[in-house]
Design an enzyme around this catalytic site. Sequence first.
Site, PDB file in Angstrom:
ATOM      1  N   HIS A  77      -5.914   4.736  -3.744  1.00  0.00           N
ATOM      2  CA  HIS A  77      -5.023   4.748  -2.587  1.00  0.00           C
ATOM      3  C   HIS A  77      -4.063   5.920  -2.713  1.00  0.00           C
ATOM      4  CE1 HIS A  77      -5.470   0.304  -1.096  1.00  0.00           C
ATOM      5  NE2 HIS A  77      -6.622   0.879  -1.347  1.00  0.00           N
ATOM      6  N   TYR A 204       3.778  -2.585   3.255  1.00  0.00           N
ATOM      7  CA  TYR A 204       4.984  -3.307   2.856  1.00  0.00           C
ATOM      8  C   TYR A 204       5.853  -3.424   4.105  1.00  0.00           C
ATOM      9  CZ  TYR A 204       3.911  -2.580  -2.129  1.00  0.00           C
ATOM     10  OH  TYR A 204       3.335  -2.590  -3.369  1.00  0.00           O
ATOM     11  N   PRO A 296       7.553  -8.471  -8.095  1.00  0.00           N
ATOM     12  CA  PRO A 296       6.263  -7.813  -7.856  1.00  0.00           C
ATOM     13  C   PRO A 296       6.297  -6.699  -6.806  1.00  0.00           C
ATOM     14  CG  PRO A 296       6.329  -9.961  -6.803  1.00  0.00           C
ATOM     15  CD  PRO A 296       7.587  -9.846  -7.581  1.00  0.00           C
ATOM     16  N   LYS A 300       4.840  -3.115 -10.654  1.00  0.00           N
ATOM     17  CA  LYS A 300       5.055  -2.476 -11.951  1.00  0.00           C
ATOM     18  C   LYS A 300       4.695  -3.334 -13.170  1.00  0.00           C
ATOM     19  CE  LYS A 300       6.472   1.675 -11.237  1.00  0.00           C
ATOM     20  NZ  LYS A 300       5.178   1.953 -10.602  1.00  0.00           N
ATOM     21  N   TYR A 388       6.354   4.837  -7.691  1.00  0.00           N
ATOM     22  CA  TYR A 388       5.229   3.923  -7.431  1.00  0.00           C
ATOM     23  C   TYR A 388       3.971   4.382  -8.180  1.00  0.00           C
ATOM     24  CZ  TYR A 388       2.614   0.465  -4.666  1.00  0.00           C
ATOM     25  OH  TYR A 388       1.858  -0.615  -4.266  1.00  0.00           O
TER      26      TYR A 388
END
Length: 394
Positions: A77, A204, A296, A300, A388
């Site tokens: 991704h 998200y 979550p 990580k 990220y």
Amino acid sequence: MTRPVTRTQVGIVGAGPAGLMLAHLLHRAGVDSVAVDSRSRTEIEQTHRAGILERDSVRLLVDSGVSDRVLREGYQHEGIALRFNGVSHRIDFEKLVGSSVWLYPQTDVFMDLADARARDGGDVRFGVTDTRVVDTTGDRPGILCTDADGLEQEIRCDILVGADGSRSMTRHEIPDRRQYYREYPFAWFGILCEAPPSAPELIYTRSERGFALISQRTDAIQRMYFQCPPDEQVEDWSSDRIWEELQSRVAGEDGFQLKEGRILEKSVLPFRSFVCEPMRYGNLLLAGDAAHTVPPTGAKGLNLALADVRVLAEVLQQVIVEGRREALDDYTSRALNRVWKAQHFSYWMTTMLHASDDAGEFDVRRQLGELETLTGSEHGAAYLAEAYTGWPHG
Ligand code: PHB
């Protein structure tokens, strides 16, 4: 009857991804180990956990010879979407920081590691009970347990590692430890469903009804979550109610809709931020969730555990192969450097995207201002992309 004693260099409590990755890296460095776990292999395989691997976690699995299955069966991704006010904003990791993440569930990471240990003749004992660690400050610390056949076992080693997860018992061996917490007034309701992906990348979402995360597993199975109260009961949620809630959280003027399907599994996942310092006492060292957990939202948890283990394998190689005992002294500070950065990132992602009952109108507007700042600026978005996809190992 005297119990049999196994002599090894490193005794590992916990044979999840952290314990097994450590055993694998030690094996490559010529250091032998024994790992024990109270769960059976099947039990661990059936636990659903998060699904995102940082680029360096992928490299660790592939380059250390665990398996290259992640490259064949995982999904690369190159970004995520942040969705708020009913509009999606793409954060382009490749463009911003030249990096990616891989969607590859923790269960698969565990299976690859367990297979690699079996392939390399590793000593991994699942389903043990009554596990205790002894003599943590002596030069022959040990693990006492009863194996899956009901026989008492004693494992004596040079160094003990506690990789026994968030409910760690090895952690309690560290006297005078400091524990840092942050509790959150919400949990995640997670589902697995039989449907095609609703989007090519993770979404998200912040909505007035609370956070939602649209994640994936395969072309036919999807993983989704929505924010709920920590005491939410799964039985109160019919499939219709779940879909209505998820659809309303992602709804917007672009007409985006989730692809629905049969719900295969549902559960409530409480979480908190937690750090235990130091991560070492005598000849006992902690790794992964035993020493720290994160919410979550930043994906990580597993990545941090793998990063700890990479540092720990280097440290143990220095201690055991090169006889440089002083390397033990640096473990806590080397591991915690990344841990606190990840704590901040996970906390920040969580508070930026979740709704809170005690938030006033000011807080809501400020939260939207924060999301606008981030998605409207390459500099703002670059921090998210860098954190990220993962900070380099250093
Ligand atoms: C998941 O796919 O389970 C997942 C992905 C990203 C997160 C958390 C969970 O931040």
